[in-house]
Design a protein around this motif. Structure first.
Motif, PDB file in Angstrom:
ATOM      1  N   GLN A 152       0.830  -1.193   0.000  1.00  0.00           N
ATOM      2  CA  GLN A 152       0.000   0.000   0.000  1.00  0.00           C
ATOM      3  C   GLN A 152       0.871   1.252   0.000  1.00  0.00           C
ATOM      4  OE1 GLN A 152      -0.843  -2.559   2.465  1.00  0.00           O
ATOM      5  NE2 GLN A 152      -2.103  -3.400   0.815  1.00  0.00           N
ATOM      6  N   GLU A 189       0.353   4.144   1.133  1.00  0.00           N
ATOM      7  CA  GLU A 189       0.372   4.874   2.402  1.00  0.00           C
ATOM      8  C   GLU A 189       1.373   4.287   3.400  1.00  0.00           C
ATOM      9  OE1 GLU A 189      -3.111   1.970   2.596  1.00  0.00           O
ATOM     10  OE2 GLU A 189      -2.401   3.413   1.131  1.00  0.00           O
ATOM     11  N   ASN A 190       1.851   3.073   3.137  1.00  0.00           N
ATOM     12  CA  ASN A 190       2.848   2.456   4.010  1.00  0.00           C
ATOM     13  C   ASN A 190       4.272   2.627   3.510  1.00  0.00           C
ATOM     14  OD1 ASN A 190       0.897   1.550   5.791  1.00  0.00           O
ATOM     15  ND2 ASN A 190       0.614  -0.370   4.702  1.00  0.00           N
ATOM     16  N   ASP A 225       6.276   1.366  15.206  1.00  0.00           N
ATOM     17  CA  ASP A 225       5.027   1.224  14.446  1.00  0.00           C
ATOM     18  C   ASP A 225       4.724  -0.191  13.978  1.00  0.00           C
ATOM     19  OD1 ASP A 225       4.754   3.949  14.716  1.00  0.00           O
ATOM     20  OD2 ASP A 225       5.315   4.417  12.651  1.00  0.00           O
ATOM     21  N   ILE A 226       5.737  -0.933  13.622  1.00  0.00           N
ATOM     22  CA  ILE A 226       5.517  -2.243  13.002  1.00  0.00           C
ATOM     23  C   ILE A 226       5.184  -3.283  14.058  1.00  0.00           C
ATOM     24  CG2 ILE A 226       6.701  -4.120  11.787  1.00  0.00           C
ATOM     25  CD1 ILE A 226       7.791  -2.132   9.891  1.00  0.00           C
ATOM     26  N   ASP A 264       3.499  -7.911  10.850  1.00  0.00           N
ATOM     27  CA  ASP A 264       3.795  -7.120   9.659  1.00  0.00           C
ATOM     28  C   ASP A 264       5.067  -7.600   8.971  1.00  0.00           C
ATOM     29  OD1 ASP A 264       1.597  -5.473  10.140  1.00  0.00           O
ATOM     30  OD2 ASP A 264       2.788  -4.014  11.275  1.00  0.00           O
TER      31      ASP A 264
END
Length: 173
Positions: A28, A30-31, A55-56, A60
């Motif tokens: 994506q 956005e990532n 964050d991850i 993921d």
């Protein structure tokens, strides 16, 4: 680069890889996080990797692509990534492979894949344990860390101006 020889294909290589990953695979937009030209400072690289560690999540997956200068300190046997502001010969301005790997290890992703398109990028993986090949059969079950480098302890070709590097071209194919 502010002090090192200019590279003409790195940004285009990264953009082409981003395009393939987001248009043909399940990545994506956005990532995607990217640092081009003057944004690719040692501080920004460090800060971004620390943010990824926050964050991850452990389910993921992470792919990191680096295209740029790499140097090797033969006396110390150490490889480095060269941020945009680093001055040639000022090793304290570079990001050592050991520091880079420590930042990557802090990211608790399920799978991590490094694509390293720089001179001496193979030094990043020199100390890795050869026994990891037996885990290849179970790659989908256990968390893994994989890497692909443009070369070993050697300079690598950037390719013709305006084309992809030979490494990026192979990855894109």
């Amino acid at each position: 680069y502010q002090h090192a020889p200019k590279l003409s294909n790195c940004v285009g290589d990264a953009q082409a890889i981003i395009e393939v990953l987001t248009s043909k695979y399940d990545f994506q937009k956005e990532n995607v996080r990217s640092f081009f030209d003057k944004e690719a400072t040692k501080a920004n690289i460090h800060r971004s990797l620390r943010q990824l560690a926050r964050d991850i999540k452990d389910e993921d997956n992470l792919l990191i692509y680096f295209a740029g200068h790499g140097v090797y300190d033969k006396a110390g046997g150490v490889g480095y990534l060269v941020p945009v502001e680093a001055k040639p010969g000022d090793f304290w301005d570079f990001l050592s492979n050991a520091d880079f790997l420590n930042l990557i290890r802090a990211v608790k992703s399920f799978h991590t894949f490094l694509l390293m398109d720089s001179c001496f990028s193979g030094t990043l993986f020199r100390s890795m344990d050869d026994s990891s090949t037996r885990l290849a059969e179970n790659v989908g079950i256990f968390p893994s860390r994989w890497g692909l480098a443009a070369g070993m302890i050697e300079e690598v070709e950037e390719g013709w101006h305006g084309d992809n590097s030979p490494f990026a071209e192979a990855v894109l194919q």
